[in-house]
Design an enzyme around this catalytic site. Structure first.
Site, PDB file in Angstrom:
ATOM      1  N   GLU A 304       1.486  -1.175  -0.183  1.00  0.00           N
ATOM      2  CA  GLU A 304      -0.453   0.096   0.635  1.00  0.00           C
ATOM      3  C   GLU A 304       0.690   1.723  -0.448  1.00  0.00           C
ATOM      4  O   GLU A 304       0.491   2.531  -0.642  1.00  0.00           O
ATOM      5  CB  GLU A 304      -0.816  -0.167   0.919  1.00  0.00           C
ATOM      6  CG  GLU A 304      -2.283  -1.239   1.245  1.00  0.00           C
ATOM      7  CD  GLU A 304      -3.275  -1.177   0.120  1.00  0.00           C
ATOM      8  OE1 GLU A 304      -2.766  -0.077  -0.878  1.00  0.00           O
ATOM      9  OE2 GLU A 304      -4.060  -2.177  -0.251  1.00  0.00           O
ATOM     10  N   ARG A 308       1.152   3.534  -3.863  1.00  0.00           N
ATOM     11  CA  ARG A 308      -0.028   4.824  -2.914  1.00  0.00           C
ATOM     12  C   ARG A 308       1.119   6.529  -2.733  1.00  0.00           C
ATOM     13  O   ARG A 308       0.631   6.853  -3.376  1.00  0.00           O
ATOM     14  CB  ARG A 308      -0.804   4.990  -1.701  1.00  0.00           C
ATOM     15  CG  ARG A 308      -1.949   3.627  -1.715  1.00  0.00           C
ATOM     16  CD  ARG A 308      -2.801   4.005  -0.387  1.00  0.00           C
ATOM     17  NE  ARG A 308      -3.888   2.566  -0.730  1.00  0.00           N
ATOM     18  CZ  ARG A 308      -5.084   2.842   0.119  1.00  0.00           C
ATOM     19  NH1 ARG A 308      -5.734   3.671   0.451  1.00  0.00           N
ATOM     20  NH2 ARG A 308      -5.922   1.339  -0.443  1.00  0.00           N
ATOM     21  N   ASP A 437      -5.404  -9.856  -7.835  1.00  0.00           N
ATOM     22  CA  ASP A 437      -6.043  -9.314  -9.053  1.00  0.00           C
ATOM     23  C   ASP A 437      -4.575  -9.024 -10.031  1.00  0.00           C
ATOM     24  O   ASP A 437      -4.375  -9.071 -11.102  1.00  0.00           O
ATOM     25  CB  ASP A 437      -6.709  -8.283  -8.807  1.00  0.00           C
ATOM     26  CG  ASP A 437      -6.050  -7.218  -7.018  1.00  0.00           C
ATOM     27  OD1 ASP A 437      -5.604  -7.263  -6.788  1.00  0.00           O
ATOM     28  OD2 ASP A 437      -6.898  -6.249  -7.012  1.00  0.00           O
ATOM     29  N   GLU A 573     -12.230   0.097 -10.176  1.00  0.00           N
ATOM     30  CA  GLU A 573     -12.223  -0.055 -11.461  1.00  0.00           C
ATOM     31  C   GLU A 573     -12.594  -0.244 -12.700  1.00  0.00           C
ATOM     32  O   GLU A 573     -11.959  -0.458 -13.452  1.00  0.00           O
ATOM     33  CB  GLU A 573     -11.825  -1.865 -10.763  1.00  0.00           C
ATOM     34  CG  GLU A 573     -10.996  -2.208  -9.679  1.00  0.00           C
ATOM     35  CD  GLU A 573     -10.987  -1.772  -7.899  1.00  0.00           C
ATOM     36  OE1 GLU A 573      -9.935  -1.261  -7.426  1.00  0.00           O
ATOM     37  OE2 GLU A 573     -11.364  -1.185  -7.922  1.00  0.00           O
ATOM     38  N   THR A 662      -0.839   0.563 -10.627  1.00  0.00           N
ATOM     39  CA  THR A 662      -2.592  -0.482  -9.663  1.00  0.00           C
ATOM     40  C   THR A 662      -3.142   0.847  -8.760  1.00  0.00           C
ATOM     41  O   THR A 662      -4.248   0.330  -8.218  1.00  0.00           O
ATOM     42  CB  THR A 662      -2.142  -1.438  -9.466  1.00  0.00           C
ATOM     43  OG1 THR A 662      -3.645  -1.969  -8.700  1.00  0.00           O
ATOM     44  CG2 THR A 662      -1.448  -0.944  -7.367  1.00  0.00           C
TER      45      THR A 662
END
Length: 673
Positions: A304, A308, A437, A573, A662
């Site tokens: 994360e 980010r 994913d 998404e 992502t």
């Protein structure tokens, strides 16, 4: 033989060759007459007198010279042809492979013409759709400054553009063409890019130089203005009640902390730049400069914080050219490196960025596969910018290791991997949802980032998509929607996470970059399904998880929602994939679908005093049960993709120049220095 007297009578310093001839040779040939026939017979006799070894050596030398000549002709022939017969922007179709184009070249310092972005791929969609206007624009009053010496910038009429230096075709080396064949598709890597090297070059600084061939800016349209208004409303809530903290709690007018690093602010930096919100951006920059401190005793999640924070800082550096963000990126990158100090080189999930220690979760020694394989874009780019190869080396080792592991099912990977043994765990469970994913997403995007040279990444991606088709694809009833389910120990489940809606956009991106056209057809089917996950719900907002009906039942829709799954977290998404689909097809229906979603966000999740909130019940329009939390990705991803979806300017984050991580932070596609 010549006599001694004859030799003595000859002029001084004159050389002679003595030759002994048999009587038969002299008589039979009629004497030496210097004819070509006589010389050929003489040479043949000399050749026969050589040993077998000598003759073999001479033949080998002649063969070697011939091969060298052919190679030299091949390497020089293409540049000569390019100077006389075609321009640098010509595209070629791979012969014998319907629906497949050669991959687009990487274009950070040397972008293609705008009209090649869509026009070269008409076969990706079964219909001929109108293309968006090919006009370039940038955010209002802002410049986009990629950190390349050969990239030129200029602010004009409140806009900016990236301009490339001329590239000479005759300087390109085309002697090596690594080709991959996958189930009949031939993919030829770019000749204008180079693969990542273990020797990282010195970092290059952004420079501002004059633009040429400036085109008129594209005006921001009404729908984009609605996105800007939504962002400002969300930002107002964050600024008023959660400034400098991780996430806003808009109902209680407070905040929540995860890492204590201003996640929402950092996630939103490049969104503000793209939207042209200069005033808000400058205010946020001051906080980064004065208040963002990484030297604190706090555990952060490697995945994360990479996607980010590190991704957000790198992206903002590329767009703004401000070295502050690169310095902060280097600092957080270094503080995350202890995660890789494991017996297997598979990183731990958590890092204490103040103490320099790392550990797995308290309850297990496993990391999730998605987390350890979805940090590569960011660390590789950090190495390229800083010249320090340790970042790229660490994440490349992870991918190489995963590439060799057993336990896959036709390219599909389990969800967990052990940091001690380096082996997959919880075998037999396969999903494209949570915990797996972005592994598939980053296979393709690393290949694109590195110039389409890293064949193992492409092979793993192509194999995985075939595995999805074979094991996870089904059709629902009654509308026969194509969806991606899950497989657990041979048992198929018709469960699909909203997270899986990243897949249509990823498939479309692959098709745009030269992969098989059937990927685009699958993308078109899946994005229809993702839209129906919104349209068939009472609020027009998708739940976190849906189950599809495999058998027609009277009074039942395709989508079934369980009580525990009916929350909505403002996820991006579906909007992300709508953006890719519109960018590559020009079909306005994708914009219309996105507009519906934005209106429903405004109707059911907007908080009057500022901000947006997640909701617990998408099936209850009268009371969606707000959760009092605005995730950082709502500003970092959802609204950013909305704004880009509604734009008709393909050069507003050109997908032949940038690849999104992502968390929707655009990073440049690599090109040679």
């Amino acid at each position: 033989m010549y006599s001694a007297a004859a030799a003595a009578a000859a002029p001084p310093r004159r050389d002679f060759i003595s030759v002994t001839l048999s009587p038969e040779e002299v008589v039979g040939a009629g004497g030496y007459n210097n004819s070509k026939a006589w010389r050929r017979r003489s040479c043949w006799r000399k050749w026969k007198q050589l040993s077998r070894l000598q003759r073999s050596v001479i033949l080998f030398l002649f063969a070697f010279l011939a091969v060298c000549g052919v190679v030299s002709y091949t390497s020089m022939g293409e540049p000569w042809k390019s100077l006389t017969n075609k321009s640098l922007d010509d595209q070629r179709t791979e012969p014998g492979i319907p629906g497949l184009k050669l991959a687009n070249p990487a274009v950070l310092p040397a972008p293609q013409k705008a009209d090649a972005d869509l026009g070269d791929y008409p076969e990706l969609s079964p219909q001929k759709l109108p293309k968006p206007p090919h006009v370039r624009r940038g955010p209002s009053n802002l410049q986009i400054k990629p950190p390349r010496r050969d990239v030129r910038l200029k602010t004009r009429h409140g806009t900016s553009r990236v301009v490339e230096e001329p590239v000479q075709a005759d300087k390109e080396d085309k002697t090596e063409k690594s080709v991959i064949s996958w189930r009949g598709a031939v993919i030829e890597p770019d000749q204008s890019t180079e693969p990542p090297s273990s020797k990282i070059k010195e970092p290059e600084k952004p420079s501002s130089v004059e633009d040429v061939d400036q085109k008129e800016p594209v005006a921001i349209n009404e729908r984009q203005m609605a996105v800007i208004e939504a962002f400002r409303h969300a930002w107002k809530g964050y600024k008023d009640f959660a400034w400098g903290h991780d996430e806003l709690k808009p109902l209680s007018k407070s905040y929540s902390e995860w890492f204590g690093l201003g996640l929402t602010l950092i996630d939103a930096l490049d969104t503000m730049w793209i939207l042209g919100l200069k005033e808000e951006f400058e205010e946020a920059r001051k906080w980064v400069a004065n208040d963002l401190v990484f030297d604190k005793n706090v555990d952060v999640n490697l995945f994360e914080s990479t996607i980010r924070i590190l991704g957000g800082l790198l992206s903002t550096y590329h767009l703004s050219g401000d070295s502050l963000f690169l310095e902060k990126a280097k600092e957080i990158g270094n503080r995350l490196m202890p995660a890789f100090k494991t017996p297997s080189k598979i990183p731990y999930s958590d890092v204490n960025i103040g103490r320099g220690t790392a550990h797995p979760p308290r309850w297990t020694s496993d990391s999730t596969v998605a987390e350890v394989t979805s940090i590569q874009l960011e660390f590789r780019e950090l190495s390229r910018l800083t010249g320090d190869e340790k970042f790229q080396k660490a994440v490349d080792e992870v991918m190489k290791h995963v590439h060799t592991l057993s336990g896959k099912n036709d390219g599909l990977v389990p969800m967990f991997i052990n940091t001690n043994s380096g082996q997959f765990t919880h075998l037999g469970v396969y999903t494209l949802g949570a915990r797996a994913d972005s592994y598939y997403e980053y296979l393709l995007k690393q290949w694109i980032q590195g110039g389409k040279k890293e064949n193992e990444l492409l092979e793993d991606y192509m194999r995985a998509i075939e595995g999805v088709k074979k094991h996870l694809l089904k059709r629902s009833q009654p509308k026969k929607l194509t969806f991606v389910g899950e497989l657990a120990h041979g048992h198929f489940s018709a469960k699909m996470d909203h997270l899986v809606c990243f897949l249509p956009g990823t498939l479309a991106l692959g098709a745009h970059n030269g992969l098989t056209a059937d990927h685009m057809k699958l993308a078109e089917a899946l994005i229809e399904t993702c839209y129906q996950m919104y349209a068939q719900v009472e609020t027009g907002l998708s739940p976190e998880i849906v189950h599809f009906n495999l058998h027609a039942q009277k009074g039942h829709k395709d989508v079934e929602i369980k009580p525990a799954d009916r929350h909505n977290l403002l996820r991006p998404e579906t909007v992300e994939s709508l953006f890719y689909m519109y960018r590559f097809t020009g079909d306005k229906k994708y914009q219309d679908w996105g507009w519906e979603i934005l209106q429903n966000f405004n109707k059911y999740t907007r908080v009057p005093t500022g901000g947006y909130t997640s909701i617990n019940n998408v099936q209850n329009p009268s009371n969606p049960e707000p959760r009092d939390k605005m995730e950082s990705f709502f500003l970092g991803e959802t609204l950013k993709y909305m704004f880009l979806l509604f734009s008709d300017d393909i050069d507003l984050i050109n997908l032949d120049k940038y690849v999104f991580n992502t968390e929707a932070h655009p990073l440049p596609i690599w090109a040679p220095a």
